[in-house]
Design a protein around this motif. Structure first.
Motif, mmCIF file in Angstrom:
data_model
loop_
_atom_site.group_PDB
_atom_site.id
_atom_site.type_symbol
_atom_site.label_atom_id
_atom_site.label_comp_id
_atom_site.label_asym_id
_atom_site.label_seq_id
_atom_site.Cartn_x
_atom_site.Cartn_y
_atom_site.Cartn_z
ATOM 1 N N ALA A 3 0.822 -1.208 0.000
ATOM 2 C CA ALA A 3 0.000 0.000 0.000
ATOM 3 C C ALA A 3 0.856 1.259 0.000
ATOM 4 C CB ALA A 3 -0.932 -0.001 1.206
ATOM 5 N N MET A 4 2.142 1.120 0.310
ATOM 6 C CA MET A 4 3.034 2.276 0.236
ATOM 7 C C MET A 4 3.511 2.489 -1.192
ATOM 8 S SD MET A 4 5.487 1.679 3.479
ATOM 9 C CE MET A 4 4.836 1.406 5.113
ATOM 10 N N GLY A 5 3.205 1.524 -2.062
ATOM 11 C CA GLY A 5 3.657 1.645 -3.440
ATOM 12 C C GLY A 5 5.084 1.160 -3.610
ATOM 13 N N ALA A 6 5.514 0.231 -2.758
ATOM 14 C CA ALA A 6 6.876 -0.300 -2.881
ATOM 15 C C ALA A 6 6.970 -1.177 -4.124
ATOM 16 C CB ALA A 6 7.229 -1.112 -1.644
#
Lengths: 283, 334
Positions: free
Chosen positions: A181-184
Motif C-alpha cells: 500500500a506504500m507503493g513499494a
C-alpha cells in the motif's frame, strides 16, 4: 538486531533437544573427518599395496581393512565422503537458489505465471528421478561437476514448492499488504518483506535436501555413471564392493552404513531445525 | 447542533457504485454462484473528515476499505482519488499515488514484519519517499513522539510490544508516508477497551493536526460513533444508511441501524451477531437484504432492494418504510 535475537533462540532450541545435538555432533565430526582425516592417516586413499589385499578391519593398522588392491578402506571412505558431502551441499545450495527464485515468483504472481511454473514443477516431478539421472549421466561426461549439475536439476522442485506455499501464505500478511500500500516495488516486497519470512522454511527444506542429494549421488555412482574410479565416492565404493559381498562383506557394509547414518542424521537435523525455528508449528 | 461537514466540491475519496462479486462453486458440477461481498456502494469522504463504516462481520465493510485502497479489484464501480479516477490504473501508474492512502489493520500481531526491527520497519516508508540519513532519523523520532512512543523502541523487535503499542507503530509507519487518507480497518477491535480509547483519541488528534481523512471501519457502533463525523451502516454487502453521527444516533431511518443501536448488552455494541431469523442467504433474492430479519418488513420489501435515498439533509437510507419512527439513543431534537 532482531535477526540476531531470532537466530539466537533457534540455536538455543536446537541444542536443547537430543536430536539436534546428536545430529550436529555427527555432522560436525563427519565433515571434519572427511576433510581433515585423509591428511592424518598413514595411508593414502589411492595408495595400492598388493601385499595387503582384503585385510579385515583392524588388521595391520588398517582400521577398516583394505580393498581388492590393498587400498585403505578408511582413507577411501573419508575421501569418498568428501566427494559425497560436496555433491550434497553444493547441489543443495544451487537447487535451493533455483527453487527459491522459482517458488517465490510463482507464489507472488497468481494467474498465468503461477500456472506455468506449477505445471513445469509437476511435470519435472513426474519424471522417474533415477532414470532421468541415468539418462543424463549416460549422455554427459561423468565427473564431479556433471553429477552436481544432474542432482541439482532433479532436486530444485521440492524447495520451489515450499517457497511457493510459504510465499502465498506470507504475501497475504498485513505487514506485506502495508508495504504494498506504500507503493513499494515488487523487488523490495519480495526480498525485504517476504524472503526473510520464508527463509526458515527454505533452510529446513534444504537441510532435508542434502540427505536426498547424498543418496542420489550414491545411486548414480553405485550404478557406475557418477564419480569414476580411482576417485572414491560413497556410491562407487559400494559398486566396487558388490563382487566381494560374500567373501569380504565389510567392503560393502561399512560404506553402506556410513551413507545410511549420514542421510539419517541430515534428516534428524532437518527435523530439529524445523522444530527449533517454529516450535509447535509446521515450518 | 454541530452541522454536517460542508459539502466539498471535490471529495478526497469518492467511491462510485463499488461492487465486489466472488464466484463460488458449491459442488464440482454445479454452476458457480455469484456471491456479492459488496454491492453498489457509493460514498464520499471529504478532506479532514472521519467517516465510519459499521456492520457485522461479513457485511463487506473491509471489502469496501480494500477496494478503496485499490488493494482489491472491484467487480464494478469506480474509485476517485482527488477527483481522478484510479479504478483502472495499472499498479505501475498507481504507485506514485499510493502514499496518499495508507491502511491500519486489525490484527496487531500481523501488521509488523516479525523479522525486522522497528527502525527497519519505519525506514521502509521513508526510503520510498527518498528521505535518508539524519533527516530520516529526525522524522522517525518526531513521528514516534506523535504516536506516543520514545526513541528507545527503534532497536526492538515487533514481538516485544503490546497490541496497543503495535497499533501505534502501525500508525507511525502509515504517517511516515504523509498520507491524506487513512483506512483504519477494525484498527481497535482487537484491543481492550482502555487501549481502544487511547488509539481512538490518537486518531482524532491526528485528524485535527494534519487534516487527515479517516475511513474508520468497525463493528462497534459505540466506538465508531465516538470518532466519526458521519457513519455508514452496511448489512450483507449493502450500504443501508449513511448520516451524520449525531443524526444517526438520534433518529435512525433504517430498521437495521435501529437494531444496532438497541443491541444488548451495551448500547450500540454488537457483542455477537444476532442469530438470523432465517438462515443466511434465505432472504428473498430480489428483496431488501434486511427483509428476513426486519420487524417492519412489508410485502414490497421482498420484491426489490430499495436504493439509498435522501431522507433528511445529509442523511440517506435504503428503506421504503419512511413512515417509521425508529428509536435512537439520543433524545429527539426540535
Amino acid at each position: 538486531m532482531s535477526g540476531g535475537m531470532v537466530s539466537h533462540g533457534v540455536w538455543r532450541r536446537m541444542t536443547a533437544g537430543r536430536g539436534g545435538v546428536i545430529s550436529l555432533l555427527y555432522i560436525g565430526s563427519i565433515v571434519f573427518a572427511c576433510f581433515c582425516g585423509p591428511f592424518l592417516l598413514p595411508f593414502g586413499p589411492t595408495s595400492i599395496d598388493l601385499h595387503h589385499r582384503f585385510l579385515p578391519p583392524l588388521a595391520h593398522g588398517h582400521v577398516l581393512g583394505t580393498d581388492e588392491i590393498g587400498r585403505d578402506l578408511l582413507a577411501r571412505v573419508l575421501r569418498g565422503g568428501r566427494v559425497s558431502l560436496i555433491v550434497g551441499v553444493v547441489s543443495t545450495v544451487l537447487s535451493s537458489l533455483i527453487g527459491t527464485v522459482v517458488g517465490i515468483v510463482a507464489g507472488y504472481r497468481p494467474g498465468g505465471t503461477r500456472f506455468l511454473i506449477t505445471t513445469v514443477i509437476d511435470t519435472v516431478l513426474c519424471f522417474p528421478v533415477i532414470f532421468l539421472l541415468l539418462t543424463l549421466a549416460a549422455i554427459l561426461h561423468p565427473g564431479l561437476v556433471t553429477i552436481v549439475g544432474i542432482v541439482t536439476l532433479v532436486s530444485w522442485m521440492e524447495v520451489a514448492r515450499v517457497a511457493q506455499a510459504q510465499t502465498v501464505l506470507v504475501r497475504q500478511m498485513d505487514y506485506v499488504t502495508a508495504v504494498m500500500a506504500m507503493g513499494a516495488p515488487d523487488r523490495q516486497i519480495l526480498f525485504r518483506e517476504i524472503l526473510p519470512n520464508i527463509a526458515p522454511a527454505i533452510i529446513v527444506s534444504a537441510t532435508l535436501n542434502i540427505a536426498r542429494a547424498i543418496l542420489l549421488e550414491s545411486y548414480v555412482s553405485y550404478l557406475g555413471y557418477g564419480i569414476q574410479p580411482p576417485e572414491a565416492s560413497w556410491g562407487n565404493l559400494l559398486n566396487n564392493a558388490q563382487e566381494y559381498l560374500e567373501s569380504d562383506p565389510w567392503l560393502a557394509v561399512i560404506p553402506g552404513f556410513v551413507i545410511a547414518l549420514t542421510v539419517a542424521m541430515f534428516n534428524v537435523l532437518g527435523a530439529a531445525l524445523r522444530e527449533a525455528i517454529a516450535p509447535g508449528r509446521r515450518a | 447542533m454541530t452541522g454536517p461537514v460542508p459539502p466539498d466540491p471535490v471529495p478526497l475519496l469518492s467511491l462510485r457504485g463499488l461492487s465486489k462479486t466472488y464466484l463460488r462453486r458449491d459442488g464440482l458440477l454445479t454452476r458457480p454462484r455469484a456471491v456479492a461481498a459488496a454491492r453498489d456502494v457509493t460514498l464520499d469522504i471529504a478532506r479532514g473528515e472521519v467517516l465510519g463504516i459499521v456492520g457485522e462481520s461479513g457485511s463487506g465493510k473491509s471489502t469496501v476499505g480494500r477496494m478503496a485502497m485499490r488493494l482489491l479489484e472491484p467487480t464494478a464501480g469506480a474509485v476517485h482519488l482527488d477527483g481522478a479516477d484510479i479504478t483502472h490504473l495499472s499498479e505501475q501508474a498507481l504507485r506514485p499515488l499510493r502514499h496518499k492512502m495508507q491502511m491500519i489493520f486489525q490484527d496487531p500481531s500481523a501488521s509488523l514484519n516479525p523479522r525486522q526491527s522497528i527502525r527497519q520497519i519505519l525506514t521502509t516508508p521513508l526510503r520510498l519517499r527518498g528521505v535518508a540519513g539524519a533527516d530520516a532519523t529526525q522524522e522517525m523520532l518526531e513521528t514516534l513522539a506523535l504516536v506516543g512512543l520514545g526513541p528507545d523502541v527503534l532497536g526492538r523487535a515487533p514481538s516485544t510490544f503490546s497490541g496497543g503499542q503495535r497499533q501505534r507503530l502501525s500508525i507511525a509507519r502509515a504517517l511516515l508516508m504523509k498520507p491524506e487518507l487513512i483506512v483504519a480497518d477494525e484498527a481497535v477491535s482487537a484491543l481492550d477497551v482502555c487501549v481502544q480509547a487511547q488509539i481512538v483519541n490518537l486518531f482524532r488528534h491526528l485528524r485535527d493536526r494534519f487534516n487527515l481523512s479517516i475511513l474508520f471501519i468497525g463493528h462497534d457502533l459505540a466506538v465508531v460513533g465516538v470518532i466519526s463525523d458521519r457513519i455508514a451502516v452496511m448489512y450483507r454487502g449493502t450500504l443501508v444508511e449513511i448520516a451524520p453521527t449525531e443524526q444517526l444516533f438520534r433518529r435512525p431511518r433504517h430498521p437495521y441501524t435501529a437494531r444496532l443501536l438497541s443491541a444488548e448488552p451495551r448500547r450500540g455494541v454488537l457483542s455477537a451477531p444476532a442469530p438470523p431469523a432465517t438462515p443466511a442467504g434465505q432472504h428473498a433474492p430480489d428483496g431488501c437484504v434486511f427483509s428476513a430479519r426486519c420487524p417492519h418488513a412489508a410485502d414490497a420489501c421482498r420484491t426489490r432492494q430499495p436504493a439509498l435515498a435522501p431522507v433528511a439533509p445529509g442523511h440517506r437510507a435504503a428503506c421504503i418504510r419512511t413512515d417509521l419512527d425508529l428509536e435512537g439513543i439520543l433524545p429527539h431534537s426540535n
